[in-house]
Design an enzyme around this catalytic site. Structure first.
Site, PDB file in Angstrom:
ATOM      1  N   ASP A   1       0.845  -1.188  -0.063  1.00 43.23           N
ATOM      2  CA  ASP A   1      -0.049   0.105   0.094  1.00 43.23           C
ATOM      3  C   ASP A   1       0.958   1.442   0.053  1.00 43.23           C
ATOM      4  O   ASP A   1       1.913   1.257  -0.377  1.00 43.23           O
ATOM      5  CB  ASP A   1      -0.999  -0.264   1.161  1.00 43.23           C
ATOM      6  CG  ASP A   1      -2.276   0.690   1.033  1.00 43.23           C
ATOM      7  OD1 ASP A   1      -2.413   1.924   1.058  1.00 43.23           O
ATOM      8  OD2 ASP A   1      -3.373  -0.222   0.768  1.00 43.23           O
TER       9      ASP A   1
ATOM     10  N   ASP B   1      -6.073   4.800  -5.604  1.00 42.53           N
ATOM     11  CA  ASP B   1      -6.781   5.556  -4.536  1.00 42.53           C
ATOM     12  C   ASP B   1      -6.899   6.899  -4.996  1.00 42.53           C
ATOM     13  O   ASP B   1      -6.517   7.504  -5.806  1.00 42.53           O
ATOM     14  CB  ASP B   1      -5.825   5.502  -3.069  1.00 42.53           C
ATOM     15  CG  ASP B   1      -6.680   5.411  -2.106  1.00 42.53           C
ATOM     16  OD1 ASP B   1      -7.674   5.779  -1.948  1.00 42.53           O
ATOM     17  OD2 ASP B   1      -5.714   5.207  -0.883  1.00 42.53           O
TER      18      ASP B   1
ATOM     19  N   ASP C   1     -12.799   2.375   4.657  1.00 39.97           N
ATOM     20  CA  ASP C   1     -11.676   2.237   5.537  1.00 39.97           C
ATOM     21  C   ASP C   1     -12.173   1.683   6.815  1.00 39.97           C
ATOM     22  O   ASP C   1     -11.340   1.513   7.873  1.00 39.97           O
ATOM     23  CB  ASP C   1     -11.286   3.464   5.667  1.00 39.97           C
ATOM     24  CG  ASP C   1     -10.162   4.069   4.754  1.00 39.97           C
ATOM     25  OD1 ASP C   1      -9.967   3.121   3.757  1.00 39.97           O
ATOM     26  OD2 ASP C   1      -9.688   5.208   4.448  1.00 39.97           O
TER      27      ASP C   1
HETATM   28  C1  GLA Z   1      -6.638   5.612   2.082  1.00 34.42           C
HETATM   29  C2  GLA Z   1      -7.241   4.374   1.977  1.00 34.42           C
HETATM   30  C3  GLA Z   1      -6.638   3.384   2.447  1.00 34.42           C
HETATM   31  C4  GLA Z   1      -4.878   3.508   2.386  1.00 34.42           C
HETATM   32  C5  GLA Z   1      -4.511   4.777   2.651  1.00 34.42           C
HETATM   33  C6  GLA Z   1      -3.098   4.882   2.406  1.00 34.42           C
HETATM   34  O1  GLA Z   1      -7.057   6.007   3.437  1.00 34.42           O
HETATM   35  O2  GLA Z   1      -8.630   4.274   1.937  1.00 34.42           O
HETATM   36  O3  GLA Z   1      -7.014   2.062   2.310  1.00 34.42           O
HETATM   37  O4  GLA Z   1      -4.782   2.987   1.301  1.00 34.42           O
HETATM   38  O5  GLA Z   1      -5.220   5.776   2.132  1.00 34.42           O
HETATM   39  O6  GLA Z   1      -2.639   6.260   2.637  1.00 34.42           O
END
Ligand code: GLA
Length: 764
Positions: free
Chosen positions: A359, A471, A531
């Site tokens: 990520d 994202d 999230d």
């Molecule tokens: C967002 C996404 C999370 C993660 C963070 C990383 O909040 O929804 O799943 O990828 O960014 O910064």
């Protein structure tokens, strides 16, 4: 199929009919949307205005019944006697044009008529009807497109400026229709970590609106909504479902007229909207989706799920199994290096994961969310062998590699911003509005789109990357037509990067479900729902989304408890059970697991893989369940999997019955509860009574035992006819405070079970 007879147009499928006709005056009168009928029924289905209502404003004063204000219509302009909300507004300079569109002609095409402006579109339509309307003295042509997809239909509109003057479009809905009757409007609303909460609003005299002006489809109000007739339930009654294949600002409204017509429409939000229509130019709307079911909300969801799985998801991923992934975000955040990642990857592989997702934090100076966004050069301190080397190591472990990007945004503290401050969206004369320390890049600019395409492509070419998490973590400051152009820019970028790479699994994310829509699903087979990974919250979020979106497209992860979003502790079994009804992933520090938890996760992944097809692509329904419980079911030809989830348990709980659906009354089925376990620590003080020797429940012995040993829980294995299972079977008892029995369900608050129901062979 589409048939036309004497000015009546009929889209007809086995589950629904949609009929309208061109009246003598050239208005498009809506006749019926509902259970299948025959085209010859048109006169019987047409509403009877009799002598008409008083105060009618009509093209023919002698005939009050022709009043456009009281006819059910397919489309309607403003300023010509229909005082209800109009689906369009066109201006000539600062003069609004009264638009009275009259039927001109029609065409039927096999398949789908392609959109021209770069908007995504459903694939595999059966037939398309294009009805052309002209605005009398005004040099405007409006074409309404209706495409039959078997289970649903889509509608959209294209407006052409035939004049020599530049006009402006301030509003152009994708579709509009007037339905007879009283309805409740179901919308899916929320915010960050609280997406897709279901709300029902009665549609009465005052207009109700479901809209986003955040620049994106938004977590505030999902573009998808439902209209349900009185008395509709999960398995009965008339339900309509609507959605928009679009990721930007959207608008839908519903309002019931004095005469009992519910006008409903949907399209791009008209808020601050003003698109220039040059001479000869056209404006085309996104495609709207319209579905009807006479079998309640579940029937409607089934039609929408089949449509999304079969016509929206990119062809290479239609009905293609989604891998079980491990994502390092909740476990590591920005704190990782290759060693730590590989250690987690090794554990993830042992547990059964198939894909490792790296990520945020792998590039540039991205050690927090304050810097580095925009600079997609790998951080060699964290990944000394680069992405290629890291991917190679993962491949050695037997894991595929997936990578996170947030290409639409930039931190002011980044090389990209320092080099091209003008590439970010600023508002002239105003201070920048930052959010999560970032600005959006201006995807309306070709140079910006080229940069994103080039930089993401370079990374994708640098390693064997099988999955991308795309994202986007803020709302926009763009409004109206500018916001629309941004979304067209986004689609251009996605198309250029991913069309040549159809086998990369794209998961879209926007701080969770801030862009959970059919537009994104045309590119990304799955979307990160939220999230929020607390399973009790996920029941609402995934449950809300389930009305319109299939489980295969919902990224659903098991995370550590107490949950980062609620501080609630929930059983690991329930975290798995809820996530099974989606594209399963794990997102927690696997190194911090107790051995019992690691064993449980391994068992969960093995169970999910054994039933993956049913979980991801089986027919989903929401089940009737006792007060305080939630019931979900997925059904394939092979099996039925039913999940029952509880909230808080009362002391000495009473007796309940559980019902599943869709079985054959006369066949016999074997029902087995997924084997689950209890931690010794779950028993608190009671453990004193279970242990043969006296032990301190807080002492080291029991703490060690809690990590190492698990007790079986809720073992159930029985047979019954489909009739009995659908009438309501009595599950094993819940813990009643009178002792531990492995055949009872002892999980306490937020416990749950999954029943595997398969036909007994040889018992017909
Ligand atoms: C967002 C996404 C999370 C993660 C963070 C990383 O909040 O929804 O799943 O990828 O960014 O910064």
């Amino acid at each position: 199929m589409i048939e036309v007879q004497n000015g009546v147009f009929h889209l007809r499928e086995s589950g629904w009919s949609y009929l309208f006709r061109a009246t003598e005056q050239g208005l498009l009168e809506h006749l019926h949307f509902g259970a299948p009928v025959s085209i010859q029924d048109a006169p019987a289905l047409a509403v009877k205005p009799g002598m008409g209502w008083g105060m009618a404003v009509t093209p023919n004063e002698a005939d009050g019944a022709l009043c456009p204000d009281t006819l059910p219509l397919e489309w309607s302009g403003a300023g010509r006697g229909d005082y209800r909300e109009s689906p369009m507004e066109v201006w000539d300079g600062d003069v609004p044009l009264p638009a009275e569109f009259r039927y001109a002609d029609y065409q039927i095409f096999e398949g789908t008529a392609r959109l021209q402006s770069g908007l995504p579109q459903a694939g595999g339509g059966l037939q398309t009807l294009a009805v052309t309307l002209r605005a009398g003295a005004l040099p405007l042509t409006l074409t309404l497109y209706y495409t039959d997809f078997g289970g649903v239909l889509t509608r959209r509109a294209v407006l052409k400026n035939e004049s020599r003057r530049t006009l402006t479009v301030r509003k152009l809905m994708s579709w509009c229709v007037d339905l007879v009757g009283e309805y409740g409007l179901t919308t899916f609303d929320g915010g960050w970590i609280g997406e897709a909460r279901r709300h029902v609003t009665p549609v009465e005299a005052a207009r109700v609106v479901n809209e986003s002006t955040a620049g994106f489809s938004s977590n505030r109000h999902n573009p998808g909504f439902l209209l349900a007739g009185k008395g509709a339930g999960e398995d009965c009654g008339d339900v309509y479902g609507f959605n928009l294949i679009y990721s930007g600002n959207h608008y839908a409204s519903a309002q019931r007229s004095f005469q009992g017509l519910t006008r409903v429409m949907q399209g791009v939000s008209p808020a601050l909207f003003c698109a220039v229509l040059a001479p000869g130019g056209t404006f085309e709307t996104p495609e709207g989706v319209l579905a009807y079911s006479g079998a309640g909300f579940n029937g409607l969801s089934a039609a929408m799920h089949r449509f999304v799985n079969g016509h929206i998801i990119p062809p290479a991923w239609r009905y293609r199994p989604r891998p079980v992934l491990f994502n390092d975000w909740e476990g590591c955040m920005f704190d990782f290096d290759q060693r730590r990642l590989l250690e987690l990857a090794g554990r993830a592989k042992k547990q059964g994961a198939e894909l490792f997702v790296l990520d945020d934090g792998w590039f540039g100076a991205r050690n927090s969310d304050r810097a580095g966004l925009g600079d997609y050069g790998v951080n060699e301190k964290k990944l000394p062998e680069g992405l290629g080397g890291f991917a190679g190591k993962l491949a050695g472990l037997g894991l595929n590699f997936g990578l996170w990007f947030e290409p639409e945004a930039v931190n002011p503290d980044s090389g990209l911003y320092r080099a091209h401050p003008d590439w970010a969206i600023h508002q002239p004369g105003r201070s920048d509005l930052l959010s999560r320390h970032e600005l959006l890049l201006d995807l309306r600019k070709e140079a910006v789109r080229d940069y994103i395409v080039d930089s993401v492509t370079e990374v994708l070419n640098s390693a064997d990357i099988r999955y991308v998490k795309w994202d986007m973590n803020r709302q926009s400051v763009l409004t109206g037509a500018a916001a629309h152009e941004y979304i067209l820019g986004l689609y251009d970028v996605l198309r250029r990067i991913f069309a040549p790479r159809p086998d990369i699994l794209l998961e879209s994310c926007s701080s969770g479900g801030n862009r959970f829509d059919l537009g994104m699903l045309c590119f990304s087979p799955q979307i990160w729902c939220s999230d929020n990974t607390d399973p009790m919250e996920r029941l609402q979020i995934q449950g809300g989304l389930s009305y319109l979106y299939p489980q295969s497209c919902m990224g659903a992860h098991v995370s550590a408890a107490p949950h980062a979003q609620t501080l609630r502790a929930t059983p690991l079994s329930t975290r798995g059970n809820v996530s099974f009804f989606g594209a399963l992933g794990y997102e927690l520090d696997l190194k911090a697991l107790r051995p019992v938890e690691a064993r449980e996760i391994k068992a969960q992944i093995a169970f999910y893989k054994a039933h993956r097809d049913t979980f991801q692509f089986g027919a989903f329904s929401r089940l009737p369940a006792p007060e305080g419980w939630t019931g979900w079911q997925v059904r394939s030809e092979r099996e039925t999997l039913a999940g029952f989830f509880r909230g808080l348990v009362p002391a000495a709980p009473g007796i309940v019955k559980l019902r599943v659906s869709g079985l054959d009354n006369n066949r016999r089925y074997r029902v087995r509860a997924r084997p689950q376990t209890l931690r010794v620590g779950d028993f608190g003080n009671l453990v004193k009574y279970l242990s043969p020797v006296r032990v301190n429940p807080d002492g080291p012995l029991l703490r060690a035992a809690d990590g190492l040993y698990a007790l079986p829980d809720g073992r159930e294995d029985f047979t019954a006819t489909g009739a009995a299972l659908m009438a309501g079977f009595a599950p094993a008892a819940l813990f009643t405070g009178t002792g531990y029995d492995k055949n009872s369900h002892n999980q306490g608050d937020f416990g749950s079970e999954i029943y595997v129901i398969s036909e007994e062979r040889g018992h017909d």
